[in-house]
Design a protein around this motif. Structure first.
Motif, short mmCIF file in Angstrom:
data_model
loop_
_atom_site.label_atom_id
_atom_site.label_comp_id
_atom_site.label_asym_id
_atom_site.label_seq_id
_atom_site.Cartn_x
_atom_site.Cartn_y
_atom_site.Cartn_z
N VAL A 79 28.79 33.79 40.71
CA VAL A 79 29.45 34.51 40.02
C VAL A 79 28.91 35.83 40.32
CG1 VAL A 79 30.16 35.17 37.47
CG2 VAL A 79 29.61 32.84 38.25
N PHE A 80 29.83 36.58 40.56
CA PHE A 80 29.84 38.21 40.88
C PHE A 80 29.86 38.71 39.45
CE2 PHE A 80 30.88 42.59 41.13
CZ PHE A 80 30.15 43.01 42.24
N LEU A 329 39.55 37.61 44.98
CA LEU A 329 38.95 36.65 44.26
C LEU A 329 40.05 36.11 43.74
CD1 LEU A 329 35.33 37.73 43.10
CD2 LEU A 329 36.26 36.13 45.09
N TYR A 330 40.03 34.68 43.28
CA TYR A 330 41.12 34.15 42.46
C TYR A 330 41.43 34.67 41.00
CZ TYR A 330 43.67 30.29 40.25
OH TYR A 330 44.92 29.77 39.43
N ASN A 331 40.31 34.93 40.23
CA ASN A 331 40.47 35.31 39.05
C ASN A 331 39.12 36.03 38.51
OD1 ASN A 331 41.60 35.66 36.68
ND2 ASN A 331 41.35 33.56 35.49
N PRO A 332 39.06 37.42 38.92
CA PRO A 332 38.07 38.21 38.51
C PRO A 332 38.43 38.54 36.90
CG PRO A 332 39.26 39.33 39.95
CD PRO A 332 39.74 37.94 40.05
N GLN A 333 37.45 38.82 36.24
CA GLN A 333 37.57 39.16 35.02
C GLN A 333 36.75 40.57 34.73
OE1 GLN A 333 36.64 35.59 32.91
NE2 GLN A 333 37.38 34.41 34.60
N ILE A 334 37.37 41.25 33.72
CA ILE A 334 36.58 42.37 32.74
C ILE A 334 36.47 41.99 31.67
CG2 ILE A 334 36.28 44.79 32.25
CD1 ILE A 334 36.27 44.56 35.21
N ILE A 381 40.20 40.83 30.52
CA ILE A 381 41.16 41.46 31.18
C ILE A 381 40.96 40.61 32.62
CG2 ILE A 381 41.85 43.41 32.46
CD1 ILE A 381 40.40 44.99 30.44
N CYS A 382 41.77 39.93 33.10
CA CYS A 382 41.88 39.04 34.18
C CYS A 382 43.10 39.15 34.99
CB CYS A 382 41.84 37.59 33.50
SG CYS A 382 43.24 36.98 32.55
N ARG A 383 43.00 38.30 36.30
CA ARG A 383 44.19 38.23 37.20
C ARG A 383 44.93 37.05 36.71
NH1 ARG A 383 43.38 37.71 43.60
NH2 ARG A 383 45.51 38.05 44.23
N ILE A 444 31.78 43.17 34.33
CA ILE A 444 32.72 42.31 35.22
C ILE A 444 31.97 40.87 35.61
CG2 ILE A 444 33.35 42.46 37.58
CD1 ILE A 444 32.66 45.61 37.79
N GLU A 445 32.88 40.04 35.27
CA GLU A 445 32.55 38.55 35.51
C GLU A 445 33.78 38.03 36.38
OE1 GLU A 445 30.33 35.10 33.97
OE2 GLU A 445 29.96 36.99 33.81
N ALA A 446 32.99 37.63 37.56
CA ALA A 446 34.16 37.28 38.97
C ALA A 446 33.60 36.09 39.60
CB ALA A 446 34.42 38.42 39.75
#
Length: 598
Positions: A79-80, A329-334, A381-383, A444-446
């Motif tokens: 995980v980033f 990335l497929y689904n990075p998230q804030i 907040i996501c992709r 940031i959680e990616a």
């Protein structure tokens, strides 16, 4: 004396080169004790017999020990992850409303001269044939706040702190001839909620107080409080309460009257004429100002929430910073948290900005999000709003399709600016003169799961080959061939390239040693892995050039898609579950090899 031979002293690192090229990891991570080092000679080539590796996990390959932004979670997923810097809470405040007196005036409410109806006017107590009644405004007032807070949009009610004292007074003639009123009613404006009444026995209905058998010898004293002002009161017969907006100015006007109704049936006569007597009720009112401590209505307070925090990206592992890396990335998230005690819902929209070396890499607008009143609001907040996101129990999920663009190139810093406002369409209770707080934080959680354009790059090399090759003469057509069957259990295609370097780490000039790699290692699709043949050839193009060879540098690109194959996306890389295994590793030196043993 000269011999043709294949020196096992330097075949060992070449054997490891097969593992490095296939798996992309350092040569000191493998135990070669199980590799059969028997040298076969024949037909112009020297061969190490086939061998295999154990499963080589991503944990063996990717070094994240010094990384501050790439971690493995409990189940081994990469995980980033980077937290934003701490941000001071934002204060939200609407000042109190203070409604002060402009004018105040008392009046006498006068009874008509009683009709004795033929009763002789002689000393004594008499009962009149009918009640004598009166009613009228005993007090009229006007209050206002001409500088009310502009944040007021509309009001339904207001909590106030104002004690009052109403002293009902009786004229001397009324005291003399009418010792007791059968009833007396005091009525305040309908918009006033009066409470805590201290007075002789009475009943109360809303803003009306009713008394029975009221003695007139002394004043009737009524004490109480105005606890609330009702802006929705329909009855305006005794005054109005209004919030006004005029030319950008906000004001509150409060006008009203106190009404008294009274009646009597009995009189005490003394024989003196009644024609000149004055039967009246008057009042003194002590009521200074109304201080509004909270209000119910619609509000538009200023929310100075312009900064949701900065995230400094530090400790980035090398495989995310090599040339050619694309972090798609497929689904990075804030993950945004807004912790507030404000009694009104809010709205916030923002802009995420990624910086590299002080220059803007990417700016992304985040659509409007709700701030829940008096609670902690958790927003993702996501992709992609997938099952994993929905299982997170967030108050809101906001989809920003281009979110991965923010970190396609790893930035130095990510800022999150914002514009916030209250939801002025909702009716709420709001404390005035009180500091509400809103504290933002985000991270940031990616998960490292590839999207279509993703590419991470890993490099490694076989070093110090020159010391092994300096005493060896190779024919013009000499070449080294390394072949293997690679089972890839990583959800990415692996594209391998290699170059020859000299002792100073420089790439050898064209025409000296050429290194070719044949085969793209097929990706694991989440259900099965396949075996892919891989061949690496290092060919001497100029006689003696191999003596200049000191390193073979391998570059392994892990990509989500490659020509002629379907994309592999949405699978998070895992340190232990994802691995590579090489079987049938073969190392061959072809061509003439001469070693001078003298």
């Amino acid at each position: 004396m000269r011999f043709y031979l294949f020196d096992a002293k330097w075949l060992a690192p070449l054997m490891v080169s097969g593992v490095v090229a296939v798996a992309g990891c350092t040569d000191d991570k493998y135990d070669l004790d199980e590799v059969d080092m028997t040298v076969g000679i024949g037909n112009g080539e020297l061969t190490l017999p086939g061998s295999s590796t154990t499963n080589i996990t991503l944990d063996d390959i990717l070094d994240i020990d010094d990384s501050e932004c790439v971690v493995t979670d409990e189940n081994g997923d990469y995980v980033f992850r980077q937290a934003g810097a701490d941000v001071e809470p934002v204060k939200v405040r609407i000042e109190q409303i203070v409604i002060t007196e402009n004018t105040s005036q008392s009046f006498d409410v006068v009874f008509d001269t009683p009709d004795l109806g033929g009763i002789p006017n002689v000393p004594g107590r008499v009962t009149l044939p009918a009640e004598t009644r009166t009613n009228g405004k005993v007090h009229v007032f006007d209050y206002s706040d001409d500088n009310a807070p502009e944040e007021l949009v509309s009001l339904k009610g207001a909590t106030v702190t104002e004690d009052f004292e109403l002293r009902v007074k009786f004229s001397q003639d009324l005291k003399k001839f009418v010792p007791q009123l059968t009833e007396l009613t005091v009525r305040f404006p309908a918009y006033m909620v009066v409470t805590g009444i201290q007075a002789p026995a009475h009943t109360q209905s809303g803003a009306e107080l009713s008394f029975k058998n009221v003695g007139t010898a002394g004043d009737l004293v009524i004490k109480g409080s105005v606890a609330r002002l009702d802006f929705t009161a329909d009855d305006t017969s005794l005054g109005k309460l209004e919030l006004k907006k005029n030319n950008g100015k906000t004001s509150i006007d409060l006008s009203g009257s106190v009404m008294v109704s009274a009646a009597f049936r009995e009189m005490v006569l003394d024989g003196s004429p009644l024609g000149n007597a004055r039967f009246s009720v008057s009042s003194d009112v002590a009521m200074s100002r109304f201080v509004v401590t909270s209000a119910e209505g619609q509000f538009d307070p200023t929310i100075d929430l312009t900064d949701l925090g900065d995230a400094d990206i530090t400790g980035v592992p090398s495989f995310l910073e090599e040339d050619g890396v694309v972090i798609d990335l497929y689904n990075p998230q804030i993950l945004l948290t807004l912790d507030g005690d404000m009694d009104v819902d809010g709205k916030v929209r923002g802009t995420l900005t990624a910086y590299k070396d002080g220059a803007v890499l990417k700016m992304l607008n985040v659509p409007e999000m709700a701030i829940n009143a008096n609670s902690k609001t958790r927003i993702c907040i996501c992709r992609v709003s997938d099952a994993d996101v929905l299982a997170g129990g967030y108050d809101q999920v906001v989809v920003v399709p281009g979110l991965s663009d923010l970190i396609k190139t790893i930035p130095d810093k990510v800022t999150f600016s914002a514009v916030a406002k209250a939801d002025k369409d909702k009716v709420v209770e709001f404390k005035l003169g009180h500091d509400y707080m809103i504290k933002p934080s985000y991270a940031i959680e990616a998960p490292l799961a590839f999207a279509d354009d993703a590419c991470i790059v890993y490099t490694d090399s076989i070093d110090e080959l020159s010391s092994d090759l300096e005493d060896i003469d190779l024919g013009n057509d000499a070449r080294l061939e390394i072949t293997a069957d690679v089972e890839n259990h990583v959800p990415a295609y692996l594209e391998v390239t290699a170059v020859a370097l000299d002792v100073a780490g420089r790439e050898l000039a064209p025409g000296k040693v050429k290194v070719d790699v044949e085969g793209v290692i097929a990706a694991y699709n989440g259900n099965r892995s396949v075996s892919t043949p891989l061949k690496i050839t290092a060919k001497q193009q100029t006689k003696g050039a191999l003596k200049e060879l000191d390193k073979i540098k391998f570059t392994i690109k892990a990509v989500a898609k490659t020509a002629g194959a379907p994309a592999v996306t949405g699978q998070t890389l895992n340190a232990t579950k994802h691995y590579i295994k090489a079987d049938n590793i073969s190392v061959k030196l072809k061509g003439k090899v001469t070693v001078d043993l003298n």
